[in-house]
Design an enzyme around this catalytic site. Sequence first.
Site, short mmCIF file in Angstrom:
data_model
loop_
_atom_site.label_atom_id
_atom_site.label_comp_id
_atom_site.label_asym_id
_atom_site.label_seq_id
_atom_site.Cartn_x
_atom_site.Cartn_y
_atom_site.Cartn_z
N SER A 1 21.65 18.07 9.08
CA SER A 1 23.08 17.84 8.85
C SER A 1 23.86 17.92 10.16
CB SER A 1 23.62 18.87 7.86
OG SER A 1 23.07 18.62 6.60
N GLU B 1 33.63 17.55 2.38
CA GLU B 1 32.17 17.64 2.20
C GLU B 1 31.81 18.36 0.91
OE1 GLU B 1 28.06 19.46 4.12
OE2 GLU B 1 29.93 20.59 4.24
N HIS C 1 22.30 12.34 4.90
CA HIS C 1 20.85 12.11 4.74
C HIS C 1 20.51 12.34 3.28
CE1 HIS C 1 20.58 16.41 4.31
NE2 HIS C 1 21.26 16.54 5.43
ZN ZN Z 1 19.76 20.20 4.02
#
Ligand code: ZN
Length: 613
Positions: free
Chosen positions: A331, A498, A546
Amino acid sequence: MFNKISLSTLFILCFFTVFGQETFKKPQIHSHNDYLKYVPFYEAYINGASSIEIDVFIHKDELYVAHDFDKIKKVNTFEELYVKPLVSLLGRGELSNENPLQYLFDIKSDDSIGCLKKLEEVCAKYPQIFGGVIKPSLVNFIITGNRPEPKAYKNYSKFILFDGRPYEVYTEKELEKIGLISDNFRKYSRWNGKGRLIDKDMDTLIHVISKVHTLKKPIRFWATPDSKSSWEVFHQLGVDFVNTDNTKAVSAYFENAQTSRYFSPNGHTVDFSENATFGKVKNVILMIGDGMGLAQLSAGLLANKGELYMSKFSNYGFSMTQAADDFTTDSAAGGTAMATGSITKNRYIGLDASGNPLKSLVDLSSEKGMKAGIVTTDNLVGATPSAFYGHQADRDMSEGIVNDFIHSNVDLFIGNGKEKLEALFDNGIQAIRKNGYSPVIDSFENLRPQEGVKPVVLVSNTDANGEGGNPLMMKKMATTAIKYLNQNNDNGFFLMVESAKIDSGGHNNSTEQVIEELLAFDKAVGEVIKFAEKEGHTLVIVTADHETGGMSLPQGNKINGMVQGMFHSHDHTGIAVPVMAYGAGANEFSGIYQNIEIFNKILSLLNSKIEKE
Ligand SMILES: [Zn+2]
């Protein structure tokens, strides 16, 4: 015809309604041709198989285990391979008659009577295992292959039962000695174990299974496909023993079968359709679902009966997430790429691959006179938020990241971190009371912009997993931030939002956590795009840094929203992630591109806004 179709349809509906609730019961596992395994008996036993198949020949008054007569080896006697392990386990207190084992004793010799006589002789040597007049046996034998005439079944010991066939007719007495009914699966279907059984085969199978169950006998098929889909279907159909050459895989599959399936009680209605027109970009809201790959998105979409706010966009793209030094990003590098437009190394926060500090979208929008905010269900020092204001060579350099924060251009922070700051500094949250930053605990209802004050809202860790970041607060955190940043602000704002714990769901291989976090995130997305629709100059990007877990969705139910999630790993993967764009400038985001292009596209839209104004 009507009856036949409705039978299988009804079955599917019933099954999927029941599954996921508390009625799930693991099937029994039958170790097919067990003696051919690298370690006969033990492999099946440790993987929880309750039925073990043993092909037997009688030769020179000895019982040998082998598939063919010419494969007989002197060491492979029935006693050696299948009785001695029981003696050893019993000695360790492992065997009990609560769950007696079943040996499917497949007589390959023509002399079935001689074979059974020898079996009784061998068993008589081990009364501690096979019992006696009073004590029950710890193993039940089911005799199959060359069986004696059914009328002779009654002549054998209590622990010796026989394998029946569904369409043979037995007297009541004979039926008492039948412990299992088996048949060749190929008589009912050509199915190869991929996809689904056709309705006609399904109906024939349902019929034979129910016929056997009416006799109160368990059923097993041989010559079955041996795949996850087939284990699943046999179990769903009520076949009592799942026939397999891979007891370990079947056991692992059913171990996760219940927890991998999830129905969400927190579904929401999506009351939105994209129809507004937009002017030039004034505000940018970048929403990052940490670990949100296409499977996670689909899981949420299917769990929410086919609708999400995220499915209402008209511009979709894909972002490639590879880091500078690793195929699979973390991250820190993923966040840095989107925040600064530089492909960097894993664990780097706001630095390029050579370690030089970079300006982030927070800094660049601040330079343009815009306000900047961060919302996260993670900590103040979490990798994704800190990529937007920090400059550190390791995402775990938390003190350094806090120091970067108090010298940053962030005008508003809402997230977690009270406990983290208390652990890091003697003066706890007061450590960030600098340069106008002002810690606020929990309450973020009535934030009002105040000259020279930059609120840092630290929400207590209150989620069910004790990991911090209640997903249900996501929506309120995002709307509060938008309201705050938009107030008396002609220059626009940049906001990063987020949802940090979709990633934890992937790391934990928890379908439930993935779906619940994703649905909470989607509710926040709903509020954000409704703001953008009204405001007319706002760009909303929803993407991920991701994918996490290598999630796949082998099964589910469109009607009731049950989703089965399976995971390939406990870590991130290198698969591309979706980019969804809504509002002003959204059409720039179609296509497949590296994650840094998200930064480049946003920046060029912000630059063109300045130039044109
Ligand atoms: Zn992670």
